[in-house]
Write a protein that holds these residues in place. Structure first.
Motif, mmCIF file in Angstrom:
data_model
loop_
_atom_site.group_PDB
_atom_site.id
_atom_site.type_symbol
_atom_site.label_atom_id
_atom_site.label_comp_id
_atom_site.label_asym_id
_atom_site.label_seq_id
_atom_site.Cartn_x
_atom_site.Cartn_y
_atom_site.Cartn_z
ATOM 1 N N ASP A 52 2.877 26.084 116.354
ATOM 2 C CA ASP A 52 4.499 26.060 116.471
ATOM 3 C C ASP A 52 4.269 25.836 117.933
ATOM 4 O OD1 ASP A 52 7.002 24.770 116.302
ATOM 5 O OD2 ASP A 52 7.644 27.060 115.828
ATOM 6 N N GLY A 53 4.501 24.041 118.342
ATOM 7 C CA GLY A 53 5.305 23.943 120.361
ATOM 8 C C GLY A 53 4.195 23.593 121.346
ATOM 9 N N LYS A 56 5.349 19.776 120.732
ATOM 10 C CA LYS A 56 6.508 19.152 120.445
ATOM 11 C C LYS A 56 6.521 18.394 121.333
ATOM 12 C CE LYS A 56 8.053 22.883 124.202
ATOM 13 N NZ LYS A 56 8.491 24.137 124.535
ATOM 14 N N ASN A 57 6.449 17.826 122.627
ATOM 15 C CA ASN A 57 5.962 16.388 123.076
ATOM 16 C C ASN A 57 5.885 15.325 122.751
ATOM 17 O OD1 ASN A 57 7.289 17.790 126.162
ATOM 18 N ND2 ASN A 57 5.256 18.708 125.518
ATOM 19 N N GLY A 60 8.148 16.520 118.368
ATOM 20 C CA GLY A 60 9.610 16.825 118.390
ATOM 21 C C GLY A 60 9.650 17.862 117.790
ATOM 22 N N ASP A 61 10.232 19.521 118.278
ATOM 23 C CA ASP A 61 10.686 20.502 118.342
ATOM 24 C C ASP A 61 10.332 21.131 116.459
ATOM 25 O OD1 ASP A 61 11.340 20.405 120.152
ATOM 26 O OD2 ASP A 61 13.618 20.883 120.389
ATOM 27 N N ASN A 62 10.902 20.059 115.088
ATOM 28 C CA ASN A 62 10.036 20.512 113.877
ATOM 29 C C ASN A 62 9.177 20.803 114.134
ATOM 30 O OD1 ASN A 62 9.656 19.942 110.795
ATOM 31 N ND2 ASN A 62 11.900 19.908 111.307
ATOM 32 N N PHE A 63 8.300 22.299 113.208
ATOM 33 C CA PHE A 63 7.160 22.509 112.679
ATOM 34 C C PHE A 63 6.025 21.271 111.980
ATOM 35 C CE2 PHE A 63 4.429 25.735 111.860
ATOM 36 C CZ PHE A 63 2.967 25.936 112.555
ATOM 37 N N GLN A 66 5.187 18.264 113.840
ATOM 38 C CA GLN A 66 4.318 19.031 114.513
ATOM 39 C C GLN A 66 2.848 18.823 113.702
ATOM 40 O OE1 GLN A 66 4.609 22.196 117.662
ATOM 41 N NE2 GLN A 66 7.074 21.799 117.277
#
Length: 311
Positions: A52-53, A56-57, A60-63, A66
């Motif tokens: 996770d993360g 993200k760029n 987005g923030d939703n895993f 991703q």
């Protein structure tokens, strides 16, 4: 790590015409295997697990978004240390997403416990009860995300007990934990760490001795190559010595704990070695991105393409 491509033409004597598209395609001079633009989104040779993360760029923030982005870039697995702290419905959604994409799930960290409370070396009833409860919770988390692995860190040294007694206490606790998870096909992977000198478990050979003493298929080693490099180095020979008890790998270059090619570890050689030994499991990408933003994420993908081009 930078990669260059060249194009040779029989019509040009001693000269090459370099174009932008050629520069973007990698030529792996060390093994004479070319990676072309059409290869960039294909599955990797080894099964690297994103976290996770990491993207993200782009996604987005939703895993879950991703995860889908990572799939489109050729990754076929995830790991998530914090999975057990996510709401149960979110765990289920992540598990369903992985199943729909045909992706695997690597480790999550043992529920509810950290180095400060998971003091297995002490041998006390209180710490043992907490450990047993966490193993039972791990079974439920695993069902929701459809994975078979979770990380266990025995905790710190107990300074008022001889090391042999502490080791026996850890072995007995692990035996009780495997009795709970083994019927469900789960595996706890013991992770030697380098974070501080107070930790009980620091080297793969120490974990190897514990796994042999426990004698269960549900107790294996998490071979985190970042920590091995920091604690002792000698990654490939050590890997060979403990190979039959390794259940999972994690990646991170040193110094910096970022993607392969950003530090001193020759991950192309290590990945080739692991591949040639026949390992079919997941290798968790437990590291940061050396670069920032979308450019850093693309550089990370490029670094894995380079390190994975070992044939």
């Amino acid at each position: 790590m930078k990669r260059r491509n060249f194009m040779q033409s029989s019509m040009l004597a001693g000269a090459s015409l370099l174009t932008t598209s050629v520069l973007n395609a990698a030529t792996l001079s060390s093994c004479n295997t070319a990676v072309t633009d059409t290869d960039t989104d294909k599955p990797f040779r080894l099964n690297y697990g994103v976290h996770d993360g990491m993207f993200k760029n782009h996604a987005g923030d939703n895993f879950i978004d991703q995860i889908k982005f990572a799939y489109d870039r050729g990754f076929r697995a995830i790991e998530d240390n914090g999975m057990s702290s996510r709401p149960a419905d979110q765990q289920k959604k992540i598990g369903d997403t992985l199943a729909s994409l045909g992706m695997g799930m690597g480790v999550f960290v043992q529920p509810g416990l950290g180095n400060d409370t998971n003091l297995l070396a002490a041998g006390t009833a209180d710490h043992l009860d907490k450990f047993i409860a966490s193993c039972k919770e791990a079974v439920e988390v695993s069902k929701r995300v459809n994975n078979k692995l979770f990380t266990v860190v025995p905790g710190d040294f107990v300074r008022n007990l001889p090391i042999g007694i502490q080791t026996a206490n850890v072995i007995e606790a692990i035996k009780k934990g495997t009795a709970i998870i083994e019927p469900h096909g789960l595996v706890m992977v013991l992770e030697p760490l380098s974070d501080n000198p107070n930790l009980f478990l620091r080297t793969p050979d120490q974990a190897y001795a514990i796994c042999k003493a426990v004698g269960s298929p549900s107790c294996k080693i998490l071979y985190d190559m970042y920590h091995v490099q920091r604690n002792q180095g000698n990654i490939i020979p050590t890997l060979d010595m403990v190979y039959d008890e390794i259940g999972y790998y994690q990646i991170g270059d040193n110094p910096g704990r970022n993607e392969p090619g950003t530090g001193e570890v020759n991950y192309k050689n290590i990945f080739k070695h692991i591949y040639n030994k026949g390992y079919k499991g997941i290798l968790g990408m437990e590291h940061g991105n050396a670069g920032k933003g979308k450019e850093g994420e693309l550089a990370l993908i490029k670094a894995y393409r380079e390190a994975d081009s070992f044939i």
